[in-house]
Design a protein around this motif. Sequence first.
Motif, PDB file in Angstrom:
ATOM      1  N   LEU A  81       1.050  -1.308  -0.060  1.00  0.00           N
ATOM      2  CA  LEU A  81       0.020   0.033   0.072  1.00  0.00           C
ATOM      3  C   LEU A  81       0.854   1.192  -0.103  1.00  0.00           C
ATOM      4  CD1 LEU A  81      -2.695  -1.129   2.284  1.00  0.00           C
ATOM      5  CD2 LEU A  81      -3.300  -0.575   0.087  1.00  0.00           C
ATOM      6  N   TRP A 114      -3.732   4.641  -2.042  1.00  0.00           N
ATOM      7  CA  TRP A 114      -5.136   4.190  -1.659  1.00  0.00           C
ATOM      8  C   TRP A 114      -5.583   5.303  -0.557  1.00  0.00           C
ATOM      9  CZ3 TRP A 114      -6.446   0.877   3.017  1.00  0.00           C
ATOM     10  CH2 TRP A 114      -7.604   0.281   2.815  1.00  0.00           C
ATOM     11  N   THR A 115      -6.876   5.412  -0.694  1.00  0.00           N
ATOM     12  CA  THR A 115      -7.457   6.528   0.372  1.00  0.00           C
ATOM     13  C   THR A 115      -8.312   5.797   1.508  1.00  0.00           C
ATOM     14  OG1 THR A 115      -9.615   6.311  -0.898  1.00  0.00           O
ATOM     15  CG2 THR A 115      -8.085   7.866  -1.669  1.00  0.00           C
ATOM     16  N   GLY A 116      -8.251   4.388   1.551  1.00  0.00           N
ATOM     17  CA  GLY A 116      -8.736   3.830   2.832  1.00  0.00           C
ATOM     18  C   GLY A 116     -10.362   3.805   2.609  1.00  0.00           C
ATOM     19  N   VAL A 117     -11.031   4.349   1.556  1.00  0.00           N
ATOM     20  CA  VAL A 117     -12.251   3.894   1.275  1.00  0.00           C
ATOM     21  C   VAL A 117     -12.676   3.519  -0.025  1.00  0.00           C
ATOM     22  CG1 VAL A 117     -13.288   5.675   3.209  1.00  0.00           C
ATOM     23  CG2 VAL A 117     -12.713   6.475   0.761  1.00  0.00           C
ATOM     24  N   ALA A 118     -11.495   3.669  -0.751  1.00  0.00           N
ATOM     25  CA  ALA A 118     -11.977   3.307  -2.370  1.00  0.00           C
ATOM     26  C   ALA A 118     -11.680   1.632  -2.523  1.00  0.00           C
ATOM     27  CB  ALA A 118     -10.920   3.906  -3.057  1.00  0.00           C
ATOM     28  N   GLY A 119     -12.368   1.087  -3.473  1.00  0.00           N
ATOM     29  CA  GLY A 119     -12.157  -0.166  -3.536  1.00  0.00           C
ATOM     30  C   GLY A 119     -10.877  -0.753  -4.486  1.00  0.00           C
ATOM     31  N   GLU A 120     -10.276   0.480  -5.136  1.00  0.00           N
ATOM     32  CA  GLU A 120      -9.040   0.168  -5.813  1.00  0.00           C
ATOM     33  C   GLU A 120      -8.130   1.205  -5.306  1.00  0.00           C
ATOM     34  OE1 GLU A 120     -11.595   2.031  -9.106  1.00  0.00           O
ATOM     35  OE2 GLU A 120     -12.124   0.877  -7.392  1.00  0.00           O
ATOM     36  N   ALA A 121      -6.817   0.731  -5.781  1.00  0.00           N
ATOM     37  CA  ALA A 121      -5.676   1.789  -5.544  1.00  0.00           C
ATOM     38  C   ALA A 121      -4.940   1.860  -6.411  1.00  0.00           C
ATOM     39  CB  ALA A 121      -4.865   1.220  -4.153  1.00  0.00           C
ATOM     40  N   GLY A 168      -7.253  10.698   5.049  1.00  0.00           N
ATOM     41  CA  GLY A 168      -7.564   9.722   4.082  1.00  0.00           C
ATOM     42  C   GLY A 168      -6.530   9.343   3.311  1.00  0.00           C
ATOM     43  N   PHE A 170      -4.097   6.596   2.994  1.00  0.00           N
ATOM     44  CA  PHE A 170      -3.586   5.455   3.708  1.00  0.00           C
ATOM     45  C   PHE A 170      -2.133   5.091   3.052  1.00  0.00           C
ATOM     46  CE2 PHE A 170      -6.224   3.431   6.954  1.00  0.00           C
ATOM     47  CZ  PHE A 170      -7.498   4.461   6.592  1.00  0.00           C
TER      48      PHE A 170
END
Lengths: 294, 472
Positions: free
Chosen positions: A34, A39-46, A259, A261
């Motif tokens: 990560l 990655w924002t911590g709430v998105a399903g993808e990074a 947010g 991450f």
Amino acid sequence: MRHGRWRFLLGALVPALVLHVVFVLSPYAQAFYLSLTDWTGVAGEARFVGAGNYARLGGDSLFLDAVRNNAVMLLVVPIATIALGLGLASLLRTRRGSAGYQIVYFFPQLLSLVVIAVLWGFVYNPNTGLLNSGLRAVGLGGLTKSWLADPAFALAAVMAVLIWSSVGFYVVLFRAAIDAIPAELYEAALIDGAGSWTTFRRITIPLVRESVQVAFVYLGIAALDGFAVVQVMTVGPGGPDGATEVIGLSLYRNAFTYGKFGYASAMGVALFFATLTLAILALRAGRKDRLELA
Amino acid sequence: MNPESQLRPYPTRRSLLKTAATAAVAAPLLSACVTGGKKDDGEAVATGAKTADNPLGVKADAPLEVVVFKGGYGDEYAVKAESQYTSKYPQAKVDHKGLQKVGEAIQPRFVAGNPPDVVDNTGAGRLDIATLVAANQVSDLAELLDAPAFDEPGKKVRDTLLPGVVEDGTFAGTTVALNFTYAVWGLWFSKSFFAEKGWAYPATWTDMLALCATIKKSGVAPWTYQGKYPEYINDPLLGMAAKTGGLDLVKAVDNLQPNAWKQDGLVQAATAFAELAGKGYLMSGSEALSHTEAQAAWCQKKAAFIPCGSWLESEQKGIAPAGFDMVMGAVPGSAGDKLPVAAVQAASSESFLVPAKAKNPAGGQEYLRILFAKASAKAFAEANSTLPAVAGATDGLTLSSGLGSVRDAVTAAGSGTFTYRFRTWYAPLAKAVDDATGELVNKRLSPADWATRIQKAADALAKDSTVQKYTR
């Protein structure tokens, strides 16, 4: 019989290993991955961003404040704690009623760090706190400070709490190490006319060296952390103006408030390597001249 | 002691390499977990036919899951709205969760792509709304805003809300959140204490300084503030700046315009607060006090003014002595201000949103339509002495002194309410402003340096291509 033994061993080990892999190793591995993403911590993808997060660390002034503060803590907290712990432990060796003291010193260890931070927050209160009230009561009103709100004292105030909360544990640890030193050595030293300081320096310290070394590693790791006390106790938290910022707090804020991450993971990975390096260096430093007593 | 039996405290080179190699092999396998959420958009979304009675097209038997922050206001008001929902759609099963740590509970569900239908993203552990928007996790509420209000015939939901509520939930032109409570910021004082001492609330900053001199002479500290969290003292400072420079100043700040923080209004306001600190009008020690400690000192009449939002009265329940009669006043203005002296900083909070991947989005919006109805808001105001975001919700209620003063301030301000958006749009900038203001009021930073420092942070943010930008 042998067969059953293996089955038993496997049955006992596998659940623990699985838990360890899923809840310890896997998050570690994921953090490494990560840290290379956004990655924002709430998105399903990074999205993969390569070493971008690591490049940003160098230009983040708050993170650099945190590194500086952790470095200061790394210098001060282990040395002060070990000095106090060793001093108290060797005093306990020679004094009567030492068992009672040993228990008293251990008290802070029974409290959660958060509780300690809250209590010390009250102690440092500039108007009604124990510290300033005490200073005023003994006529030292001129020394009163707004301890946690003054950048010159805030970090020292935090370190004092860290030291206070851990000394007791190391008193007990060193006491056990000192008890393992054969009494004849002390007797021989006494006969040779050694004073208590010489005895401490020439006998106690060399023979508890390994415990001290382990203590350095533990305390070094604690000094690289400091998150709980800073988060609960300080202005801001991490303030005033970054004066008590620590890496853990920067990491937490970036992950859970901003947010970010991916970026926070990069901080975590950097901290991981700092801790690992510290542990290896500390353990290697004292690797030689091990003494055999028995 | 046998040294052989001691554990070797350091790893050998070989075991270290072995562990590292294992980790390297395992990493790609394990890393699939966090971001492995499916991008499955094909899942069935419950919809029904749209009728006059069912303007949002709710499928009558679709289950509804509501996650609500259960903090100072409890969650009874949300449960009440749910029972109204079930009385309208008896076949629907409503799953209610009242939580204290909303963020922790819903974050993994957003990642996995199975969020609840309504989320009250509030409380200390809430998720950063700008991050949710940037990740496309929230849905457009335009349809709800244009739907007829639940219990006010002839009005759209949009028209029943207090000024600024829709804008507060709007990101890049899309309204994604509706805030249920309405907060107003100002300076608080005890009406009875002021009457007893013969002090009058000042309308201008010059009067404020004069009054502070009088208050200080009487042995009371003129101001205190929640020093542990410098954002509290920021609010009156930014409020004064907004009054001086008008909405243009506020917009320039929010839009990250070059030199926005060096505008006269902001530098003047910073100078005013530097003067307040320089003349010793801030209670000594305030800089280290938490909000509870500072507010308690204020309730004990150790200080005359404290800056805070409209929640102060309910927060001080049981701490403020009887007959304290706290009231809120608008931040003082100065000659030549672009906004009227009654203008107040007001913003809504307690954000309700419908996740983009909700299974019953129509039901979620319908639930919000019921929750934001006048009757529901009125019940909330009555139970919590807090202003809801619905206009006229306090009509006909007997209000406590604090809430009454807040309502009067909103009425007096009329369309003169303003709010800064940078705090929700750019959390790191908010942190930079808080830190700088903390230093300013502790005399460690000059007003000019204050502006320069914040401008530097704002410029860095404007240049940062990884941050999603918003404009107003």
